[in-house]
Enzyme design. Structure first.
Site, PDB file in Angstrom:
ATOM      1  N   LYS A 185     -17.787  49.762 -54.235  1.00 13.47           N
ATOM      2  CA  LYS A 185     -18.136  50.178 -55.582  1.00 13.47           C
ATOM      3  C   LYS A 185     -18.939  51.473 -55.499  1.00 13.47           C
ATOM      4  O   LYS A 185     -19.808  51.627 -54.632  1.00 13.47           O
ATOM      5  CB  LYS A 185     -18.976  49.109 -56.287  1.00 13.47           C
ATOM      6  CG  LYS A 185     -19.474  49.546 -57.662  1.00 13.47           C
ATOM      7  CD  LYS A 185     -20.606  48.664 -58.144  1.00 13.47           C
ATOM      8  CE  LYS A 185     -21.246  49.247 -59.391  1.00 13.47           C
ATOM      9  NZ  LYS A 185     -22.458  48.510 -59.802  1.00 13.47           N
ATOM     10  N   ILE A 218     -13.012  48.605 -50.304  1.00 14.59           N
ATOM     11  CA  ILE A 218     -13.065  48.997 -51.713  1.00 14.59           C
ATOM     12  C   ILE A 218     -14.524  49.035 -52.180  1.00 14.59           C
ATOM     13  O   ILE A 218     -14.944  48.230 -53.023  1.00 14.59           O
ATOM     14  CB  ILE A 218     -12.222  48.056 -52.596  1.00 14.59           C
ATOM     15  CG1 ILE A 218     -12.522  46.587 -52.293  1.00 14.59           C
ATOM     16  CG2 ILE A 218     -10.738  48.332 -52.406  1.00 14.59           C
ATOM     17  CD1 ILE A 218     -11.941  45.634 -53.330  1.00 14.59           C
ATOM     18  N   ASN A 240     -18.542  58.149 -49.807  1.00 17.00           N
ATOM     19  CA  ASN A 240     -17.628  57.133 -49.287  1.00 17.00           C
ATOM     20  C   ASN A 240     -16.310  57.754 -48.869  1.00 17.00           C
ATOM     21  O   ASN A 240     -15.733  57.373 -47.837  1.00 17.00           O
ATOM     22  CB  ASN A 240     -17.383  56.054 -50.346  1.00 17.00           C
ATOM     23  CG  ASN A 240     -18.608  55.209 -50.626  1.00 17.00           C
ATOM     24  OD1 ASN A 240     -19.539  55.150 -49.823  1.00 17.00           O
ATOM     25  ND2 ASN A 240     -18.623  54.551 -51.771  1.00 17.00           N
ATOM     26  N   TYR A 252     -14.297  40.996 -64.339  1.00 15.25           N
ATOM     27  CA  TYR A 252     -15.211  42.138 -64.361  1.00 15.25           C
ATOM     28  C   TYR A 252     -15.444  42.652 -65.777  1.00 15.25           C
ATOM     29  O   TYR A 252     -16.404  43.385 -66.020  1.00 15.25           O
ATOM     30  CB  TYR A 252     -14.685  43.278 -63.496  1.00 15.25           C
ATOM     31  CG  TYR A 252     -14.511  42.960 -62.030  1.00 15.25           C
ATOM     32  CD1 TYR A 252     -14.943  41.758 -61.481  1.00 15.25           C
ATOM     33  CD2 TYR A 252     -13.896  43.880 -61.184  1.00 15.25           C
ATOM     34  CE1 TYR A 252     -14.766  41.476 -60.140  1.00 15.25           C
ATOM     35  CE2 TYR A 252     -13.711  43.611 -59.842  1.00 15.25           C
ATOM     36  CZ  TYR A 252     -14.147  42.406 -59.325  1.00 15.25           C
ATOM     37  OH  TYR A 252     -13.949  42.134 -57.993  1.00 15.25           O
TER      38      TYR A 252
END
Length: 277
Positions: A233, A231, A243, A54
């Site tokens: 983003k 998980i 979220n 990443y």
């Protein structure tokens, strides 16, 4: 955000792993990445996921350091890239990851893909060595099919803790989840919002409207009902908070059945080196 959101101390855990975390794939703007990690932790998140590939491990570490949350209270995960899976490369690149993250250990280290330089015996021996050194608390794999999971369990001395896979209502991954349950391995779902496609699915948006929530919250609540750690983003505060509020949503049996019956299926992440190709 200096205050935790309502109910933020009630995130369920799977063998010590918070079942909702912050994903950081494609979060490559340095300032934005630092801020999103800090914001998420100060909202109540205690699980942050990154990877060597990443290119943001330094920023993730800085976001943790800038937050008002102690490092030891954060479940931190990263992944070894598929070019770095020879024994010595696993050791050396994990050391570099720890330096970038500004920590002595990670709570979970994944084999990112069983591809390219991955050799089960050699790679997993290195992961066992890292666990013995205390550099990693748990061994994980990512994008493993059932047969790869079985092989890893047979080879590892340390328990196989988790398999991180793409998982959402449009790719429920029943076979992988069933094998994980059989092997006592946690499932972590990446791209849990199907890269935004959950917002275009009529079943998910109808259920969201009925509950006065977002389709994102419906997808995350469905995953939690299936025992999958999600998980997603998120970079902006609004998405981070939205979220997180999925933890307050419990879908009833009829809603779960409607989501299970969705006939749209497809991967959003499908590289040529994927083990299913």
């Amino acid at each position: 955000m200096s205050q935790q959101l309502p109910g933020s101390d009630e995130c369920p855990r799977a063998n010590g792993m918070p079942m909702l975390g912050l994903g950081t794939w494609e979060n490559t703007d340095p300032d934005e990445c630092i801020e999103s990690v800090q914001d998420a932790l100060e909202a109540g998140y205690r699980h942050v996921d990154t990877a060597q590939a990443y290119g943001n491990e330094t920023e993730v570490g800085e976001g943790i350091a800038r937050s008002d949350v102690d490092r030891d209270d954060v479940f931190l995960a990263t992944k070894v890239w598929l070019d770095n899976l020879a024994y010595d490369d696993v050791i050396d690149t994990t050391s570099a990851s720890l330096d970038r993250l500004g920590t002595d250990y990670v709570d979970l280290l994944y084999v990112h893909w069983p591809s390219r330089t991955y050799d089960a015996e050699e790679t997993l021996e290195a992961f066992d060595e890292l666990e013995e050194r205390g550099w990693i608390e748990r061994v994980g794999v990512s994008n493993f099919e059932p047969e790869h999971m079985e092989e890893a369990v047979d080879i590892l001395d340390a328990p196989l803790f988790a398999n991180q896979i793409e998982c959402h209502p449009l790719l429920p991954q029943e076979e992988v989840r069933a094998k994980a349950q059989e092997l006592d391995v946690e499932v972590v779902g990446y791209s849990p919002l199907a890269r935004g496609d959950v917002f275009d699915n009529d079943t998910l948006t109808d259920i969201a409207e009925d509950n006065g929530v977002s389709a994102a919250q419906v997808s995350l609540a469905w995953l939690r009902d299936k025992g999958v750690t999600a998980i997603p983003k998120a970079t902006g505060r609004d998405h981070i908070e939205d979220n997180w509020r999925s933890l307050d949503l419990t879908l009833d049996d009829e809603e779960i059945e409607r989501i299970d019956a969705i006939d749209e299926r497809g991967r959003r992440v499908d590289p040529g080196f994927g083990p299913w190709n």
